[in-house]
Design an enzyme around this catalytic site. Structure first.
Site, PDB file in Angstrom:
ATOM      1  N   LYS A  80      43.698  10.557  20.940  1.00  0.00           N
ATOM      2  CA  LYS A  80      42.353   9.832  19.917  1.00  0.00           C
ATOM      3  C   LYS A  80      41.340  10.456  19.943  1.00  0.00           C
ATOM      4  O   LYS A  80      40.225  10.134  19.503  1.00  0.00           O
ATOM      5  CB  LYS A  80      42.484   8.462  20.318  1.00  0.00           C
ATOM      6  CG  LYS A  80      43.737   7.617  20.094  1.00  0.00           C
ATOM      7  CD  LYS A  80      43.459   6.128  20.286  1.00  0.00           C
ATOM      8  CE  LYS A  80      44.656   5.389  20.616  1.00  0.00           C
ATOM      9  NZ  LYS A  80      45.063   4.878  19.030  1.00  0.00           N
ATOM     10  N   HIS A  87      43.973  -5.203  22.527  1.00  0.00           N
ATOM     11  CA  HIS A  87      45.089  -4.261  22.098  1.00  0.00           C
ATOM     12  C   HIS A  87      46.324  -5.082  22.806  1.00  0.00           C
ATOM     13  O   HIS A  87      46.290  -5.142  23.878  1.00  0.00           O
ATOM     14  CB  HIS A  87      45.015  -2.882  22.324  1.00  0.00           C
ATOM     15  CG  HIS A  87      45.797  -1.902  21.617  1.00  0.00           C
ATOM     16  ND1 HIS A  87      47.215  -1.624  22.303  1.00  0.00           N
ATOM     17  CD2 HIS A  87      45.920  -1.356  20.473  1.00  0.00           C
ATOM     18  CE1 HIS A  87      47.762  -0.977  21.430  1.00  0.00           C
ATOM     19  NE2 HIS A  87      46.979  -0.552  20.262  1.00  0.00           N
ATOM     20  N   GLN A 114      39.204   3.478  22.249  1.00  0.00           N
ATOM     21  CA  GLN A 114      38.341   3.565  21.052  1.00  0.00           C
ATOM     22  C   GLN A 114      36.827   3.912  21.234  1.00  0.00           C
ATOM     23  O   GLN A 114      35.957   4.105  20.374  1.00  0.00           O
ATOM     24  CB  GLN A 114      38.760   2.468  20.181  1.00  0.00           C
ATOM     25  CG  GLN A 114      39.969   2.202  19.727  1.00  0.00           C
ATOM     26  CD  GLN A 114      40.392   3.086  18.765  1.00  0.00           C
ATOM     27  OE1 GLN A 114      39.816   3.746  18.106  1.00  0.00           O
ATOM     28  NE2 GLN A 114      41.830   2.964  18.416  1.00  0.00           N
ATOM     29  N   ASP A 168      39.309  -0.469  28.647  1.00  0.00           N
ATOM     30  CA  ASP A 168      40.159   0.073  27.712  1.00  0.00           C
ATOM     31  C   ASP A 168      39.198   1.050  27.254  1.00  0.00           C
ATOM     32  O   ASP A 168      38.558   0.376  26.115  1.00  0.00           O
ATOM     33  CB  ASP A 168      41.203  -0.836  27.227  1.00  0.00           C
ATOM     34  CG  ASP A 168      41.763  -0.271  25.885  1.00  0.00           C
ATOM     35  OD1 ASP A 168      41.542   1.117  25.663  1.00  0.00           O
ATOM     36  OD2 ASP A 168      42.477  -0.833  25.220  1.00  0.00           O
ATOM     37  N   CYS A 220      48.403  -3.933  16.429  1.00  0.00           N
ATOM     38  CA  CYS A 220      48.806  -4.158  17.844  1.00  0.00           C
ATOM     39  C   CYS A 220      47.598  -5.033  18.420  1.00  0.00           C
ATOM     40  O   CYS A 220      47.435  -4.908  19.559  1.00  0.00           O
ATOM     41  CB  CYS A 220      48.690  -2.983  18.590  1.00  0.00           C
ATOM     42  SG  CYS A 220      50.064  -1.680  18.054  1.00  0.00           S
TER      43      CYS A 220
HETATM   44  N1  PMP Z   1      43.817   0.433  23.329  1.00  0.00           N
HETATM   45  C1  PMP Z   1      43.131   0.526  22.144  1.00  0.00           C
HETATM   46  C2  PMP Z   1      41.950   0.057  22.053  1.00  0.00           C
HETATM   47  C3  PMP Z   1      43.788   1.302  21.044  1.00  0.00           C
HETATM   48  O1  PMP Z   1      43.046   1.214  19.934  1.00  0.00           O
HETATM   49  C4  PMP Z   1      45.090   1.947  21.551  1.00  0.00           C
HETATM   50  C5  PMP Z   1      45.710   2.591  20.378  1.00  0.00           C
HETATM   51  N2  PMP Z   1      45.904   2.018  19.125  1.00  0.00           N
HETATM   52  C6  PMP Z   1      45.455   1.814  22.691  1.00  0.00           C
HETATM   53  C7  PMP Z   1      44.975   0.972  23.595  1.00  0.00           C
HETATM   54  C8  PMP Z   1      46.960   2.443  23.052  1.00  0.00           C
HETATM   55  O2  PMP Z   1      47.060   3.613  23.157  1.00  0.00           O
HETATM   56  P1  PMP Z   1      48.199   4.668  23.102  1.00  0.00           P
HETATM   57  O3  PMP Z   1      49.082   4.357  22.332  1.00  0.00           O
HETATM   58  O4  PMP Z   1      47.598   6.002  23.132  1.00  0.00           O
HETATM   59  O5  PMP Z   1      48.943   4.461  24.621  1.00  0.00           O
END
Ligand code: PMP
Length: 404
Positions: free
Chosen positions: A225, A122, A202, A199, A363
């Site tokens: 999430k 991401h 997910q 990270d 992203c």
């Molecule tokens: N890492 C991953 C794998 C994600 O899916 C996301 C959210 N789409 C993020 C990081 C960022 O999370 P947040 O916007 O809640 O900080």
């Protein structure tokens, strides 16, 4: 017994309509809906406990502090950290990674040192390292992947050098659904004496996570999430690492004493928590973790696995369907394109049928470049989704396809 209708009743938003159609919410990768217990925890605390934490001698402040620190213990238990000193509250995964990138690079890296990330990361696990690269001349190395969306483990092993200082890898891809073999990847990094940041944005909502079993050095996730509130997340770090790292932000809470000559920092975890924390958010996050724990993470994983298998098989029957992400270990995320239909057109028309999906690059533009596409349509399932909703999705995609 997985009582899906009872579970759905806990989420009032699921019974609303959009454009006169029942809502089919399949954008759980972006954020999840909240059960009553989470929303009620927020109103209850504002109505009856609200006071700033850690600072007051008065009754309310002490009660708010107890709730906030009890939430830290709930998080510790949920991911099986050794100590609450290892649980840093942040605004979310993004802030957790930025905190780590800043503090780690500042104290542990010099120009020419290397950080390994993966192709499927991401942006929140790429750009913080690019910022550090611009500031300090560190080098980013990238783990490649195969066409099924699996990281190439042999290539990964080749990336290590004496300059490697950190590996950063996502547990589960928000685009492909790939569940990366992080336990093995961590063991490999440790064999080179290199720590690993996972990270977990997910993975935490979809499977049991045990940071000690993984032997992760750092682990980041977001509350929103995992059925919790927005604006609160977690950075887990092994105590021996967090002790070595400098504070990320300065201010109240994170100090022991301040003078213009010399300031000393507070102990863990407060060293990394400058300013008033989102103590209402942490209470609500703990409620969300209690909620999923009561259902059972293994039960949630089994339910979502069944949904994903069903959806994969159902969507593959659609003419012109291209699915991105066919890893052997796959979570409940399905990215796809149909024929020449633009992802935005597909998403917009599905929306008119009441179906909420995500469209775009999610992203993960470097991943899109690897796949040779600009974006996908993404359906991501949560604990409250049903096979009927997948049938509605499949029928919706077929209907949109016929229009083109
Ligand atoms: N890492 C991953 C794998 C994600 O899916 C996301 C959210 N789409 C993020 C990081 C960022 O999370 P947040 O916007 O809640 O900080």
């Amino acid at each position: 017994m997985y009582d899906i209708s009872k579970i759905r009743e806990d989420f009032p938003i699921l019974s609303r309509e959009v454009y006169g159609k029942p809502l089919v919410y399949l954008d759980n990768g972006a954020t999840t809906q909240k059960p009553r217990s989470v929303v009620e925890a927020i109103t209850n605390e504002y109505y009856s406990v609200n006071a700033n934490v850690h600072r007051g001698v008065h009754f309310l402040s002490q009660q708010a502090t107890e709730l906030h620190e009890a939430s830290r213990e709930t998080v510790r238990r949920f991911i099986n950290a050794r100590s609450t000193n290892e649980i840093i509250f942040t605004r979310g995964t993004t802030e957790s990674i930025n905190l780590l990138a800043s503090s780690f690079a500042e104290s542990q890296m010099q120009a020419g040192d290397e950080v390994i990330v993966s192709t499927m990361e991401h942006h929140s696990d790429i750009v913080p390292w690019q910022l550090q690269a611009a500031k300090r001349g560190i080098v980013i190395k990238v783990i490649p992947m195969n066409d099924k969306g699996e990281l190439l483990q042999d290539a990964y092993k080749q990336l290590f050098s004496e300059k490697t200082k950190l590996v950063c890898v996502m547990h589960v891809s928000n685009v492909l659904g790939t569940v990366n073999p992080v336990k093995e990847m961590i063991a490999e990094a440790h064999a080179h004496g290199v720590p690993v940041l996972v990270d977990g944005a997910q993975s935490v909502p979809h499977m049991k996570v045990d940071v000690q079993d993984l032997d992760a050095d750092f682990f980041a996730f977001s509350g929103h999430k995992v059925y919790g509130p927005t604006g609160v997340g977690v950075l887990y770090g092994k105590e021996e690492w967090l002790d070595k790292l400098p504070p990320y932000q300065g201010g109240g809470e994170m100090i022991q004493s301040v003078s213009f000559e010399k300031t000393t920092f507070n102990e863990l975890p407060f060293k990394f928590e400058a300013g008033t924390p989102d103590y209402i958010g942490t209470t609500a996050l703990a409620k969300a973790l209690d909620y999923v724990t009561a259902i059972g993470m293994d039960q949630i994983a089994a339910h979502e696995h069944e949904l994903t298998q069903y959806a994969m098989q159902r969507l593959k029957q659609i003419e012109g369907m291209r699915i991105f992400g066919e890893a052997e270990h796959k979570s409940s995320v399905i990215s796809f394109l149909v024929g020449n239909i633009h992802h935005l057109d597909m998403g917009t028309l599905l929306d008119r049928l009441g179906i909420a999906v995500r469209t775009g690059h999610h992203c993960a533009q470097p991943l899109m470049q690897r796949l040779g596409i600009e974006g996908t349509v993404r359906a991501s399932f949560g604990l409250y989704n049903t096979k009927e909703e997948i049938d509605i999705l499949a029928a919706g995609i077929e209907r949109v396809s016929r229009m083109f």
